[in-house]
Design a protein around this motif. Structure first.
Motif, PDB file in Angstrom:
ATOM      1  N   GLU A 424      -4.721  -5.771   8.053  1.00 36.50           N
ATOM      2  CA  GLU A 424      -5.976  -6.194   7.436  1.00 36.50           C
ATOM      3  C   GLU A 424      -6.635  -5.039   6.682  1.00 36.50           C
ATOM      4  OE1 GLU A 424      -6.489  -9.335   7.161  1.00 36.50           O
ATOM      5  OE2 GLU A 424      -4.760  -9.644   8.472  1.00 36.50           O
ATOM      6  N   GLN A 425      -6.548  -3.819   7.265  1.00 35.09           N
ATOM      7  CA  GLN A 425      -7.109  -2.652   6.576  1.00 35.09           C
ATOM      8  C   GLN A 425      -6.370  -2.404   5.265  1.00 35.09           C
ATOM      9  OE1 GLN A 425      -6.784   0.367   9.688  1.00 35.09           O
ATOM     10  NE2 GLN A 425      -9.014   0.514   9.725  1.00 35.09           N
ATOM     11  N   TYR A 428      -7.191  -5.077   2.728  1.00 35.65           N
ATOM     12  CA  TYR A 428      -8.562  -4.904   2.226  1.00 35.65           C
ATOM     13  C   TYR A 428      -8.595  -3.870   1.105  1.00 35.65           C
ATOM     14  CZ  TYR A 428     -13.650  -4.219   2.354  1.00 35.65           C
ATOM     15  OH  TYR A 428     -14.989  -4.123   2.028  1.00 35.65           O
ATOM     16  N   LEU A 429      -7.964  -2.714   1.350  1.00 41.46           N
ATOM     17  CA  LEU A 429      -7.994  -1.661   0.336  1.00 41.46           C
ATOM     18  C   LEU A 429      -7.117  -2.009  -0.862  1.00 41.46           C
ATOM     19  CD1 LEU A 429      -7.940   1.473   2.656  1.00 41.46           C
ATOM     20  CD2 LEU A 429      -9.880   0.548   1.393  1.00 41.46           C
ATOM     21  N   MET A 430      -5.967  -2.655  -0.587  1.00 42.56           N
ATOM     22  CA  MET A 430      -5.089  -3.031  -1.699  1.00 42.56           C
ATOM     23  C   MET A 430      -5.747  -4.080  -2.587  1.00 42.56           C
ATOM     24  SD  MET A 430      -1.338  -2.974   0.084  1.00 42.56           S
ATOM     25  CE  MET A 430      -0.424  -3.363  -1.399  1.00 42.56           C
ATOM     26  N   PHE A 434      -5.905  -0.526  -4.878  1.00 39.97           N
ATOM     27  CA  PHE A 434      -5.198   0.687  -4.467  1.00 39.97           C
ATOM     28  C   PHE A 434      -3.779   0.343  -4.025  1.00 39.97           C
ATOM     29  CE2 PHE A 434      -9.709   1.598  -3.863  1.00 39.97           C
ATOM     30  CZ  PHE A 434      -9.814   2.762  -4.618  1.00 39.97           C
ATOM     31  N   GLU A 436      -0.252   0.721  -1.947  1.00 36.02           N
ATOM     32  CA  GLU A 436      -0.100   0.791  -0.501  1.00 36.02           C
ATOM     33  C   GLU A 436      -0.234   2.226   0.029  1.00 36.02           C
ATOM     34  OE1 GLU A 436       3.237  -1.354   0.985  1.00 36.02           O
ATOM     35  OE2 GLU A 436       2.860  -0.760   3.061  1.00 36.02           O
ATOM     36  N   GLU A 438      -1.702   4.729  -1.355  1.00 37.32           N
ATOM     37  CA  GLU A 438      -3.081   5.214  -1.535  1.00 37.32           C
ATOM     38  C   GLU A 438      -3.974   4.676  -0.419  1.00 37.32           C
ATOM     39  OE1 GLU A 438      -3.700   5.579  -6.337  1.00 37.32           O
ATOM     40  OE2 GLU A 438      -3.574   3.560  -5.521  1.00 37.32           O
ATOM     41  N   MET A 442      -5.944   6.790   2.454  1.00 32.66           N
ATOM     42  CA  MET A 442      -7.389   6.645   2.677  1.00 32.66           C
ATOM     43  C   MET A 442      -7.671   6.431   4.166  1.00 32.66           C
ATOM     44  SD  MET A 442      -8.540   4.121  -0.370  1.00 32.66           S
ATOM     45  CE  MET A 442      -9.496   4.743  -1.724  1.00 32.66           C
ATOM     46  N   ILE A 443      -6.839   5.629   4.812  1.00 28.96           N
ATOM     47  CA  ILE A 443      -7.048   5.346   6.228  1.00 28.96           C
ATOM     48  C   ILE A 443      -6.777   6.596   7.061  1.00 28.96           C
ATOM     49  CG2 ILE A 443      -6.241   3.958   8.185  1.00 28.96           C
ATOM     50  CD1 ILE A 443      -5.569   1.754   6.005  1.00 28.96           C
ATOM     51  N   ASN A 445      -6.779   9.807   6.035  1.00 27.67           N
ATOM     52  CA  ASN A 445      -7.803  10.821   5.772  1.00 27.67           C
ATOM     53  C   ASN A 445      -9.108  10.481   6.490  1.00 27.67           C
ATOM     54  OD1 ASN A 445      -6.533  12.851   4.221  1.00 27.67           O
ATOM     55  ND2 ASN A 445      -6.562  11.525   2.433  1.00 27.67           N
ATOM     56  N   GLY A 446      -9.426   9.199   6.541  1.00 27.35           N
ATOM     57  CA  GLY A 446     -10.616   8.777   7.269  1.00 27.35           C
ATOM     58  C   GLY A 446     -10.498   9.074   8.755  1.00 27.35           C
ATOM     59  N   PHE A 447      -9.306   8.859   9.267  1.00 27.20           N
ATOM     60  CA  PHE A 447      -9.045   9.078  10.697  1.00 27.20           C
ATOM     61  C   PHE A 447      -9.266  10.535  11.103  1.00 27.20           C
ATOM     62  CE2 PHE A 447      -5.718  10.236  13.833  1.00 27.20           C
ATOM     63  CZ  PHE A 447      -6.125   9.461  14.902  1.00 27.20           C
ATOM     64  N   GLU A 449     -11.061  12.703   9.402  1.00 28.25           N
ATOM     65  CA  GLU A 449     -12.264  13.231   8.759  1.00 28.25           C
ATOM     66  C   GLU A 449     -13.190  14.010   9.701  1.00 28.25           C
ATOM     67  OE1 GLU A 449     -16.371  13.134   7.151  1.00 28.25           O
ATOM     68  OE2 GLU A 449     -15.619  12.136   8.939  1.00 28.25           O
TER      69      GLU A 449
END
Lengths: 476, 252
Positions: A424-425, A428-430, A434, A436, A438, A442-443, A445-447, A449
């Protein structure tokens, strides 16, 4: 590794060593030329010390450590170390005699990463192991002048031993004795390079001291030894390593880092290691924190074949605080066995460990941690958070937390999560346009962060870009 | 223009949409209404290309299927990101949280994606602009510093979807029950914003909803009733009013 078990039968002279005879055997003819050879024996240890013109106590210290190294078993936990061939390693090479590699020999993927990260040409050559010297004299020189005006000592460990022998002797090996473990013993026997920092009482260093500025002094050696003393009320932030991959053909990196944080002082130590994936990275790091002192380890492990590293904090004074933030990325063929240790030895001490690991493409990331609260550590608190992100089915994550509590009036919290990147994440971003990889980056890098934001800016930016590159490789 | 032709969609092997056809012209607002389980959200996800929503291909394998078209391009075989890059935007009923990815950073990446090659605003201009847009939506700009949808209330998430819509600047937007769980002020703000943006930028709007109330502010050109995976009725805005009064039982 069993090669080291029956060592007593192999070389009798190794075990019959006595310090009394040593001083006579120590002097070398003036025209002695050190010839680098593979493998380790007492002669090599003596030669290292002689080459560096060290004080006698250090030579003895090394030889004693060498014996301990032979006697100590390999660790019975953590990663598989059976691939280390101790006989096939150069334990010391004079910096001037380091054989320079050719740029053509640096693997294409590493070169590609340098290009994608926009690393300047001069740095590329150094990081790729092609050039032994990095021209940073100008930056380094002015920085050192400024620091010495403040009474700060910041120099190479070899230099410190010659220039400040009393200071070094007082602290060297006092938190990590050579008998601590096999690799601490090895480092104690053959150490070379590393940093020495002394920050006087009340002095606060406003910019991070970076090993990067002085990599020309063979700082990123295989067996570096770092000693930092932060005197009462002082503050320093030391940054070691770099996010760009470092290409080396040396397959073993075994460092020792000791830090003394005096009353009311604070030290932050940031490491980012991105060794090439042939390296066994086995490092012992420990800090001793006095009353109201604060120690923060920020530890990032991206590269290496195997890493075993658990920065430790010994909270010996009341209200001392220790913090370990650890991030590990384990890709194809990598095992990152990382974590932290907090030992509470006084009352009202606090500690926090936050570990974030990512495993992908068959990589394995393990969290290994210890919280120990001894008798007398009343009213102490500790919190451990370990979060793992697993990107695919072939990758693995493990958690090995150990708690030893000998005091009643304490609080210990432990949280652990394991997650996968959800469909789902990604969707959502795709659905925002974006690709796959990318979206994955993003996920990821967020993790990480919460830890990345603690890094100096140039490191955090480069780390984010590295994650993006790695994701590109994993999907495409 | 978005053109949907005889769209059949399977979810987990079960046919949910059984042949839906409709068109949304640029700047036009089309409402899709229907009872629970009628296939409304399936329509939204299938259009956006969610992998769980599988388009049933025509039996005649020689003919390449053309079930979903946008601006003259066939979207059937495209991945979600390719569809988005054709100008399709889905505002979700349940926006997903991604912790650590700050809204500010995400929105700027989204902006760069849609405005490549050095065109458009610089980061600092963008920040000022996006704060203004958030204020117009009555969304607290402090939220822009947080993780994407991380710990956001239902209303905040929906407003952030609309903020993304504004940054994205699509050809066609699908609002999937954007009105669910909103208080009346938030509903009004969101509906009016979409209506204004769609009119100004000639965006086609497909608004999927249970209720007429959003349609008071986002006035539809047409209303379509979906039931059992088929369009059972279509009409003007009057139809939505009637449905609200009488329910779906008479719609066959």
């Amino acid at each position: 590794m069993t090669r080291f078990a029956p060592i007593k039968d192999t070389k009798p002279e190794d075990t019959n060593y006595s310090p009394g005879e040593y001083k006579y055997g120590f002097s070398m003819p003036e025209n002695y030329v050190f010839k680098a050879e593979r493998g380790l024996n007492e002669k090599v240890v003596r030669m290292i010390s002689a080459m560096k013109k060290e004080p006698l106590w250090m030579a003895e210290y090394r030889l004693h450590a060498y014996k301990l190294f032979l006697d100590k078993p390999m660790p019975d936990f953590g990663a598989d170390l059976s691939g280390i061939d101790f006989d096939n390693i150069f334990y010391y090479i004079k910096p001037s005699e380091r054989t320079e590699k050719k740029w053509e020999d640096v693997p294409a993927d590493i070169k590609n990463t340098y290009d994608r990260l926009g690393i300047p040409e001069a740095e590329k050559q150094y990081l790729g192991g092609v050039k032994a010297q990095y021209e940073s004299e100008v930056v380094y020189g002015s920085l050192i002048n400024r620091l010495s005006d403040m009474g700060i000592i910041f120099c190479g460990m070899d230099e410190a031993l010659i220039k400040y022998p009393e200071l070094v002797k007082e602290y060297f090996g006092k938190i990590i004795p050579s008998a601590d473990n096999k690799f601490a013993a090895l480092n104690s026997a053959v150490w070379s390079g590393g940093s020495f920092i002394y920050v006087p009482k009340g002095v606060k260093v406003d910019l991070p001291l970076q090993a990067y500025f002085r990599i020309n002094s063979a700082n990123m050696g295989q067996f570096e030894r770092t000693l930092i003393i932060v005197d009462e009320g002082a503050y320093v932030h030391y940054v070691e390593g770099c996010t760009a991959p470092i290409y080396t053909t040396d397959s073993l990196h075994s460092a020792v880092v000791e830090i003394f944080v005096k009353k009311n002082a604070r030290c932050r130590y940031t490491t980012i290691q991105n060794w090439s994936t042939n390296v066994y990275n086995l490092v012992t790091k420990r800090a001793r924190v006095e009353e109201d002192g604060v120690m923060e380890w920020i530890d990032g492990n991206l590269g290496s074949k195997v890493t075993m590293k658990y920065p430790a904090v010994f909270l010996v004074g009341k209200r001392a605080h220790g913090e370990i933030l650890s991030v590990a990325v384990a890709g194809n063929g990598q095992h990152q066995d990382a974590g932290g240790k907090c030992v509470h030895l006084a009352s009202d001490t606090t500690s926090r460990i936050i570990s974030k690991s990512i495993s992908l493409r068959g990589g394995r990331a393990s969290y290994r941690g210890l919280i120990r609260m001894n008798k007398g550590a009343s009213n102490s608190r500790s919190k451990v958070v370990c979060d793992a992100l697993i990107l695919d089915k072939t990758s693995r994550s493990d958690t090995y937390p150990v708690n030893k509590i000998d005091e009643n009036n304490v609080v210990l919290e432990h949280e652990a999560t394991v997650s996968k990147i959800g469909e789902e994440q990604l969707f959502y971003l795709m659905s925002r346009g974006f690709e796959e990889h990318e979206a994955e980056a993003m996920i990821v890098n967020g993790f990480i962060e919460p830890i990345v934001k603690e890094l100096p800016m140039e490191y955090s930016l480069e780390l984010n870009r590295l994650i993006n590159l790695q994701m590109e490789g994993s999907v495409g | 223009m978005m053109k949907i032709t005889n769209l059949r969609v399977n979810v987990g092997g079960k046919e949910i949409l059984k042949g839906v056809g409709l068109e949304v012209k640029p700047g036009e607002v089309v409402a899709v209404m229907g009872p629970n389980g009628s296939g409304k959200s399936t329509l939204a996800f299938a259009l956006a290309g969610h992998p769980k929503y599988e388009i049933v291909k025509s039996k005649n394998s020689k003919v390449k299927s053309k079930n979903i078209e946008l601006g003259g391009k066939v979207l059937d075989e495209m991945s979600p990101d390719e569809r988005a890059n054709e100008g399709l935007f889905l505002a979700n009923q349940y926006p997903v949280a991604i912790s650590g990815l700050t809204v500010n950073s995400f929105l700027y990446q989204l902006y760069k994606k849609r405005n490549p090659e050095g065109k458009g605003m610089k980061l600092i201009e963008f920040r000022a602009w996006i704060e203004k847009q958030a204020e117009l939506l009555e969304l607290n700009p402090d939220l822009l510093k947080r993780g994407l949808n991380d710990g956001f209330s239902g209303g905040e998430k929906k407003k952030l979807e609309i903020l993304q819509l504004i940054v994205f600047n699509p050809k066609q937007v699908i609002l999937d029950e954007i009105d669910s769980g909103l208080d009346v002020d938030a509903l009004k703000r969101i509906a009016k914003t979409v209506a204004l943006v769609a009119k100004q930028r000639k965006i086609g709007v497909l608004v999927i909803t249970h209720y007429n109330r959003i349609l008071k502010y986002l006035i539809p050109d047409r209303v379509i009733v979906l039931k059992g995976g088929l369009i059972v009725r279509s009409g003007t805005g009057e139809l939505a009013v009637k449905i609200e009064k009488d329910g779906y039982k008479n719609e066959n």
